[in-house]
Design an enzyme around this catalytic site. Structure first.
Site, PDB file in Angstrom:
ATOM      1  N   ASP A  61       1.014  -1.110   0.201  1.00  0.00           N
ATOM      2  CA  ASP A  61      -0.406  -0.056   0.411  1.00  0.00           C
ATOM      3  C   ASP A  61       1.022   0.804   0.374  1.00  0.00           C
ATOM      4  O   ASP A  61       1.770   1.181   0.265  1.00  0.00           O
ATOM      5  CB  ASP A  61      -1.374   0.142   1.296  1.00  0.00           C
ATOM      6  CG  ASP A  61      -1.686  -1.033   0.968  1.00  0.00           C
ATOM      7  OD1 ASP A  61      -2.214  -1.742   0.426  1.00  0.00           O
ATOM      8  OD2 ASP A  61      -1.913  -1.458   2.735  1.00  0.00           O
ATOM      9  N   ASP A  67       0.473   8.199   7.739  1.00  0.00           N
ATOM     10  CA  ASP A  67       0.377   7.262   7.942  1.00  0.00           C
ATOM     11  C   ASP A  67       2.265   6.487   8.729  1.00  0.00           C
ATOM     12  O   ASP A  67       1.932   6.787   9.462  1.00  0.00           O
ATOM     13  CB  ASP A  67       0.356   6.137   6.605  1.00  0.00           C
ATOM     14  CG  ASP A  67      -0.579   5.174   6.006  1.00  0.00           C
ATOM     15  OD1 ASP A  67      -0.416   5.458   4.499  1.00  0.00           O
ATOM     16  OD2 ASP A  67      -1.701   5.095   6.749  1.00  0.00           O
ATOM     17  N   GLU A  89       1.437  -2.059  10.744  1.00  0.00           N
ATOM     18  CA  GLU A  89       1.550  -2.139   9.506  1.00  0.00           C
ATOM     19  C   GLU A  89       2.476  -1.595   8.814  1.00  0.00           C
ATOM     20  O   GLU A  89       2.478  -2.083   7.799  1.00  0.00           O
ATOM     21  CB  GLU A  89      -0.165  -1.710   9.756  1.00  0.00           C
ATOM     22  CG  GLU A  89      -0.418  -2.416   8.149  1.00  0.00           C
ATOM     23  CD  GLU A  89      -1.953  -1.736   7.553  1.00  0.00           C
ATOM     24  OE1 GLU A  89      -2.467  -0.799   6.472  1.00  0.00           O
ATOM     25  OE2 GLU A  89      -2.999  -1.955   8.759  1.00  0.00           O
ATOM     26  N   GLU A  90       2.531  -0.528   9.134  1.00  0.00           N
ATOM     27  CA  GLU A  90       3.743  -0.069   8.856  1.00  0.00           C
ATOM     28  C   GLU A  90       5.339  -0.286   8.151  1.00  0.00           C
ATOM     29  O   GLU A  90       6.271   0.444   8.012  1.00  0.00           O
ATOM     30  CB  GLU A  90       3.623   1.530   9.171  1.00  0.00           C
ATOM     31  CG  GLU A  90       2.296   2.496   8.268  1.00  0.00           C
ATOM     32  CD  GLU A  90       1.684   1.992   7.293  1.00  0.00           C
ATOM     33  OE1 GLU A  90       0.817   1.808   7.573  1.00  0.00           O
ATOM     34  OE2 GLU A  90       2.096   1.889   6.433  1.00  0.00           O
ATOM     35  N   ASP A 108      -2.217  -0.913  13.940  1.00  0.00           N
ATOM     36  CA  ASP A 108      -2.421   0.144  12.165  1.00  0.00           C
ATOM     37  C   ASP A 108      -1.880   1.085  12.326  1.00  0.00           C
ATOM     38  O   ASP A 108      -3.361   1.985  13.230  1.00  0.00           O
ATOM     39  CB  ASP A 108      -4.001  -0.777  11.955  1.00  0.00           C
ATOM     40  CG  ASP A 108      -3.680  -0.013  10.067  1.00  0.00           C
ATOM     41  OD1 ASP A 108      -5.147   0.578   9.555  1.00  0.00           O
ATOM     42  OD2 ASP A 108      -2.809   0.966   9.847  1.00  0.00           O
ATOM     43  N   LEU A 110      -2.746   4.205  11.173  1.00  0.00           N
ATOM     44  CA  LEU A 110      -3.742   5.368  10.758  1.00  0.00           C
ATOM     45  C   LEU A 110      -4.113   4.172   9.207  1.00  0.00           C
ATOM     46  O   LEU A 110      -3.643   3.952   8.280  1.00  0.00           O
ATOM     47  CB  LEU A 110      -2.489   6.324   9.877  1.00  0.00           C
ATOM     48  CG  LEU A 110      -3.498   7.759   9.592  1.00  0.00           C
ATOM     49  CD1 LEU A 110      -4.656   7.642   8.942  1.00  0.00           C
ATOM     50  CD2 LEU A 110      -4.749   8.152  10.857  1.00  0.00           C
ATOM     51  N   ASP A 111      -5.379   3.800   9.990  1.00  0.00           N
ATOM     52  CA  ASP A 111      -6.549   3.160   9.549  1.00  0.00           C
ATOM     53  C   ASP A 111      -7.189   3.218   8.418  1.00  0.00           C
ATOM     54  O   ASP A 111      -8.037   4.472   8.906  1.00  0.00           O
ATOM     55  CB  ASP A 111      -7.215   2.305   9.924  1.00  0.00           C
ATOM     56  CG  ASP A 111      -8.952   0.902   9.336  1.00  0.00           C
ATOM     57  OD1 ASP A 111      -7.753   0.273   8.424  1.00  0.00           O
ATOM     58  OD2 ASP A 111      -9.835   2.130   9.671  1.00  0.00           O
ATOM     59  N   GLU A 266      -5.803  -5.508  12.445  1.00  0.00           N
ATOM     60  CA  GLU A 266      -7.062  -5.044  12.113  1.00  0.00           C
ATOM     61  C   GLU A 266      -8.132  -6.103  12.290  1.00  0.00           C
ATOM     62  O   GLU A 266      -9.199  -4.817  13.403  1.00  0.00           O
ATOM     63  CB  GLU A 266      -7.500  -5.232  10.437  1.00  0.00           C
ATOM     64  CG  GLU A 266      -6.806  -3.508  10.577  1.00  0.00           C
ATOM     65  CD  GLU A 266      -6.409  -3.157   8.198  1.00  0.00           C
ATOM     66  OE1 GLU A 266      -6.599  -4.460   7.730  1.00  0.00           O
ATOM     67  OE2 GLU A 266      -6.212  -2.217   8.008  1.00  0.00           O
TER      68      GLU A 266
HETATM   69  P1  AFP Z   1      -6.931   2.605   3.193  1.00  0.00           P
HETATM   70  O1  AFP Z   1      -6.230   2.378   4.327  1.00  0.00           O
HETATM   71  O2  AFP Z   1      -5.998   2.341   2.078  1.00  0.00           O
HETATM   72  O3  AFP Z   1      -7.267   3.372   3.174  1.00  0.00           O
HETATM   73  O4  AFP Z   1      -7.228   0.950   3.549  1.00  0.00           O
HETATM   74  C1  AFP Z   1      -8.533   0.938   4.684  1.00  0.00           C
HETATM   75  C2  AFP Z   1      -8.737  -0.320   4.974  1.00  0.00           C
HETATM   76  O5  AFP Z   1      -8.176  -0.841   5.036  1.00  0.00           O
HETATM   77  C3  AFP Z   1     -10.058  -0.814   5.787  1.00  0.00           C
HETATM   78  O6  AFP Z   1      -9.913   0.403   6.377  1.00  0.00           O
HETATM   79  C4  AFP Z   1     -11.182  -0.389   5.108  1.00  0.00           C
HETATM   80  O7  AFP Z   1     -12.731  -1.314   5.597  1.00  0.00           O
HETATM   81  C5  AFP Z   1     -10.949  -1.637   3.496  1.00  0.00           C
HETATM   82  O8  AFP Z   1      -9.399  -0.730   3.592  1.00  0.00           O
HETATM   83  C6  AFP Z   1     -11.222  -0.272   2.533  1.00  0.00           C
HETATM   84  O9  AFP Z   1     -10.955  -1.408   1.346  1.00  0.00           O
HETATM   85  P2  AFP Z   1     -11.875  -0.841  -0.149  1.00  0.00           P
HETATM   86  O10 AFP Z   1     -10.707   0.238  -0.817  1.00  0.00           O
HETATM   87  O11 AFP Z   1     -11.314  -2.506  -0.841  1.00  0.00           O
HETATM   88  O12 AFP Z   1     -13.332  -0.649  -0.137  1.00  0.00           O
END
Ligand code: AFP
Length: 321
Positions: A61, A67, A89-90, A108, A110-111, A266
């Site tokens: 990612d 992040d 995660e990072e 994580d 920064l989710d 997560e």
């Molecule tokens: P990011 O951290 O890359 O925004 O991803 C967020 C995530 O890990 C989680 O928080 C969401 O539920 C999921 O991904 C969203 O996934 P999609 O973008 O495939 O819908």
């Protein structure tokens, strides 16, 4: 009641209380940074926090500025608290801060980071377990967590925290104190809202496709509603508030054979909270908290929320207590 008083009253471990208190201090800084995103650099000292930093994490990612800043703030907080090991995660590998430290933290930092520039709620997820349960450089089963929680940075900055028996919610006040909310955090067994990324429908396995079809066209169509924020902490927080289910299943794409979300950073902490609030959290076959941790950044299908609403997707052996 303020957070530190709740910690003193609910854990006999000073190390655990100090670690959570330090994470809360880091979260206040992360919330402040997120609130300054996009301001002129001379005001906030930061470029766009949603900008890609030019690096990728272990999962491939793109890492956003926030992040990286969040990860650094969490690291500093945990080192101040005397935590022994940090799994992020990072970070490709675990970090050892103190071989004598009794606790380890997985996070994580920064989710939901792809939502930073859209001003949608984002968060920090954490899992705390004894350092002596680390085996082959890997955290233990999710069931062995001592505590887990997440901070959500949205209209409110809120901490949801559990030591396993209940979930407590703390809102950040204008004078930067986390104060316990008058909210009994219990997930109803039945609700009618579901969260899934419907753009993946072409890849769903039949069981998921049939379940969603029924919610949209079948018996459930009169009452069902759908929400998908694309930020796990935000979709989870809604479920803690009013019930419902979240589905990020495995699908037919090779890269999604185990879904998208990570077990250690997560799924395990979220599942710990969900079960403490009376919900269920599953990989579709078994409880998330009973899943063996076989690699640091392993992914898992993740289905969680209101027990009766989710039951048709789970084996009968997995029926909630
Ligand atoms: P990011 O951290 O890359 O925004 O991803 C967020 C995530 O890990 C989680 O928080 C969401 O539920 C999921 O991904 C969203 O996934 P999609 O973008 O495939 O819908």
């Amino acid at each position: 009641m303020i957070l530190n008083d709740y910690l003193l009253a609910n854990t006999a471990s000073p190390a655990l209380a100090t670690t959570i208190s330090s994470l809360a201090e880091a979260a206040i800084h992360i919330a402040d940074l997120a609130a300054q995103n996009g301001l002129p650099a001379h005001m906030s000292g930061q470029m766009s926090l949603g900008a890609v930093a030019g690096s990728v994490n272990e999962d491939g990612d793109d890492q956003k500025q926030l992040d990286i800043l969040a990860d650094r703030l969490i690291q500093a907080a945990l080192q101040d608290a005397g935590v022994g090991y940090y799994f992020s995660e990072e970070e490709a590998e675990p970090l050892c801060f103190d071989e004598a430290g009794e606790l380890a933290v997985a996070s994580d930092p920064l989710d939901g980071s792809s939502n930073i520039d859209t001003n949608a709620s984002i968060g920090t997820i954490f899992s705390i377990f004894p350092a002596d349960t680390i085996t082959d450089n890997l955290p233990p089963l999710g069931r062995e967590q001592l505590a887990a929680g997440f901070f959500i940075y949205g209209p409110q900055t809120v901490l949801l925290l559990s030591f396993g028996k209940e979930v407590a919610a703390f809102a950040l006040t204008p004078d930067k104190a986390f104060v316990k909310m008058t909210w009994d955090v219990v997930i109803p067994r039945q609700a009618s809202e579901f969260a899934i990324n419907a753009s993946n429908a072409a890849y769903w396995h039949p069981k998921i496709a049939e379940f969603i079809d029924d919610a949209i066209y079948g018996a459930g169509k009169e009452t069902s509603n759908m929400r998908w924020i694309g930020s796990l902490v935000a979709d989870a927080y809604r479920i803690f508030r009013r019930g419902g289910i979240f589905l990020y299943p495995a699908d037919s794409r090779p890269a999604y054979a185990q879904g998208r979300l990570r077990l250690v950073y997560e799924a395990n902490p979220i599942a710990f909270l969900i079960e403490a609030a009376g919900g269920v959290a599953s990989n579709g076959e078994a409880p998330i908290l009973d899943m063996a941790v076989t690699s640091l950044h392993q992914r898992t299908p993740l289905l969680f929320g209101s027990a009766d609403q989710l039951a048709p997707l789970l084996p009968s052996t997995h029926s909630p207590s």
